[in-house]
Design a protein around this motif. Structure first.
Motif, PDB file in Angstrom:
ATOM      1  N   VAL A 147       0.824  -1.216   0.000  1.00  0.00           N
ATOM      2  CA  VAL A 147       0.000   0.000   0.000  1.00  0.00           C
ATOM      3  C   VAL A 147       0.856   1.262   0.000  1.00  0.00           C
ATOM      4  N   ARG A 148       2.059   1.181   0.597  1.00  0.00           N
ATOM      5  CA  ARG A 148       2.907   2.394   0.685  1.00  0.00           C
ATOM      6  C   ARG A 148       3.458   2.772  -0.689  1.00  0.00           C
ATOM      7  N   LYS A 152       1.207  -3.959   4.525  1.00  0.00           N
ATOM      8  CA  LYS A 152       1.667  -2.736   5.212  1.00  0.00           C
ATOM      9  C   LYS A 152       0.520  -1.778   5.535  1.00  0.00           C
ATOM     10  N   VAL A 153      -0.701  -2.330   5.649  1.00  0.00           N
ATOM     11  CA  VAL A 153      -1.853  -1.522   6.062  1.00  0.00           C
ATOM     12  C   VAL A 153      -1.905  -1.576   7.587  1.00  0.00           C
ATOM     13  N   LYS A 172      -6.539   4.770   8.136  1.00  0.00           N
ATOM     14  CA  LYS A 172      -5.616   5.656   7.428  1.00  0.00           C
ATOM     15  C   LYS A 172      -5.403   5.230   5.962  1.00  0.00           C
ATOM     16  N   PHE A 173      -5.347   3.912   5.724  1.00  0.00           N
ATOM     17  CA  PHE A 173      -4.902   3.456   4.399  1.00  0.00           C
ATOM     18  C   PHE A 173      -6.012   2.904   3.501  1.00  0.00           C
ATOM     19  N   ASP A 218      -6.410   4.040  -0.014  1.00  0.00           N
ATOM     20  CA  ASP A 218      -5.322   3.632  -0.912  1.00  0.00           C
ATOM     21  C   ASP A 218      -5.475   2.169  -1.346  1.00  0.00           C
ATOM     22  N   VAL A 219      -6.097   1.362  -0.480  1.00  0.00           N
ATOM     23  CA  VAL A 219      -6.292  -0.052  -0.809  1.00  0.00           C
ATOM     24  C   VAL A 219      -7.207  -0.183  -2.027  1.00  0.00           C
ATOM     25  N   PRO A 231      -6.790  -6.045   2.839  1.00  0.00           N
ATOM     26  CA  PRO A 231      -5.753  -5.301   3.563  1.00  0.00           C
ATOM     27  C   PRO A 231      -5.183  -6.127   4.711  1.00  0.00           C
ATOM     28  N   SER A 290      -1.469  -6.351   7.560  1.00  0.00           N
ATOM     29  CA  SER A 290      -0.120  -5.926   7.924  1.00  0.00           C
ATOM     30  C   SER A 290       0.601  -7.170   8.423  1.00  0.00           C
TER      31      SER A 290
END
Length: 442
Positions: free
Chosen positions: A93-94, A121-122, A127-128, A131-132, A145, A147
């Motif tokens: 995701v970053r 990396k979620v 926050k993410f 973006d997903v 998603p 991590s």
């Protein structure tokens, strides 16, 4: 019994190894290091909600040049496509969605294999999450998603993965034909042996993308009995990068061994037994399969009356962790002694499935204890209460004792030798579990 195979595919630095270690390290107990057994951790056994599967990590070299990265990813994705039942496609995701993600997604889509798209990396869903959603653009299903580092979302991901397991996984046992995997380094004559046993040259599928692992099962009938040979030959794609090649052949070997009852470990007589042979044999040993070491090209060796003895000594030294393995000397070219393989396979299969009555086992144990006292430590002596066999393939025994810490490996080995003296168990490993039972429970 065939376990499903799950492969992790993705670009360098998206967290493949972190995810692999999270699944392998947390959910299975890693077997103790054994000399000669590969600890490369390319594969691991994972259990999720009573579903067992083999996890493979296709990660590897991370070259600098972008086009090499892409060709590497394609190669890794192809390994996964060929070998796996389900593919975890890991993205980051970053870094967001990048071009090479789309190219690999195209390959995976065309493969027709089930793909679980995972966005790593979620660390915070709030926050993410926006973006997903970008990863929907890959067109291979809903992005999940997670991590890997924080262990977030992994349960949901595994639920999704296990949904895709083939129907009836693990029900293959109804097929009672012996399954024999032929493994070994490239060019030792694995396919020549199958061709000779078959009596005609098969076309070995080679260097073709999309070769499935099932396409290389060959059923051979001998004396009215059918045997299924799982051949790992001819599945090496041309690749300049040696390490990737070795990783590739190890993944192949793992999946073939997983599905077999007996493993034929083929060694080239002209080369002798090598470190890579020890690694490959270690895979079969760890999984408790029946093992026959087949020394091929024996006709090409100059012999005297000591040749076989010296050769066997060398094999036994290099493969010291599996003294039970049977050894045969053959020639695929001339057909020398190849038909004897069937007798050997039948014998090893019989030993793999041999059950010993509990009463007899306890008599052997009592006799062994009388001959050699169990170890003691700080005045406390090991007491052995009871032994019983709990399963076959491989024969597995549980020994109840007063204190597990006192049961040294060497004493377990001593008892194993006594059981082997009584019942042979040639060609198969034996597994022992030590359980504690307090004296008042007696």
């Amino acid at each position: 019994m065939s376990k499903p195979v799950v492969a992790i595919v993705g670009r360098p630095n998206v967290g493949k190894s972190t995810l692999f270690n999270a699944l392998a390290g947390e959910m299975i107990s890693i077997v103790k290091d054994t000399p000669g057994v590969t600890r490369d951790r390319i594969y691991a056994e994972v259990t999720w909600l009573n579903r067992d599967f083999t996890l493979i990590d296709t990660g590897g070299i991370e070259p600098d040049s972008r086009d090499i990265i892409l060709s590497q990813m394609r190669e890794q994705a192809q390994i996964a496509i060929d070998t796996a039942d389900v593919i975890i496609f890991l993205t980051d995701v970053r870094q967001g969605l990048v071009d090479s993600d789309s190219k690999v997604a195209d390959m995976l889509r065309r493969s027709g294999k089930p793909v679980v798209l995972v966005v790593n990396k979620v660390d915070s869903f709030e926050k993410f999450m926006s973006d997903v959603y970008e990863f929907y653009n890959l067109g291979i299903g809903d992005p999940m998603p997670i991590s890997a580092a924080s262990r977030l979302g992994i349960g949901d991901m595994l639920d999704e993965v296990t949904k895709h397991f083939p129907e009836g996984t693990g029900e293959e046992e109804e097929d009672d034909r012996p399954r024999i995997a032929i493994v070994g380094k490239p060019n030792v004559g694995k396919s020549s042996i199958v061709n000779k046993l078959l009596g005609k040259n098969r076309v070995i599928v080679s260097d073709i993308a999309g070769t499935t692992r099932d396409a290389i099962d060959t059923a051979i009938k001998y004396n009215g009995k059918e045997y299924v040979f799982i051949d790992t030959a001819g599945l090496r794609r041309k690749n300049k990068i040696k390490e990737e090649l070795e990783r590739y052949s190890i993944i192949r070997t793992v999946t073939a061994v997983e599905r077999a009852d007996v493993v034929l470990m083929v060694i080239d007589a002209t080369e002798g037994v090598t470190e890579q042979d020890a690694k490959i044999a270690g895979i079969a040993h760890e999984r408790g399969k029946g093992i026959i070491i087949v020394v091929n090209k024996w006709d090409a060796i100059e012999k005297n009356d000591k040749t076989m003895y010296e050769y066997e000594k060398e094999i036994r030294q290099t493969l010291a962790y599996m003294p039970y393995a049977e050894i045969m000397y053959v020639s695929a070219e001339t057909g020398q002694r190849l038909n004897k393989l069937y007798e050997m396979i039948d014998m090893v299969m019989e030993n793999q499935t041999l059950r010993v009555a509990t009463g007899v086992l306890n008599e052997i144990m009592a006799e062994a204890v009388a001959m050699q006292q169990p170890p003691s430590d700080k005045g406390k002596r090991l007491k052995l209460y009871y032994i019983t066999q709990v399963s076959v393939k491989p024969p597995t025994f549980v020994i109840f004792v007063n204190d597990k810490e006192l049961m040294h490996f060497s004493y377990t080995r001593y008892l194993e030798n006594k059981i082997r003296e009584a019942f042979g168990f040639k060609g198969t490993s034996l597994k022992f579990f030590i359980r504690e039972r307090k004296e008042k429970e007696q």
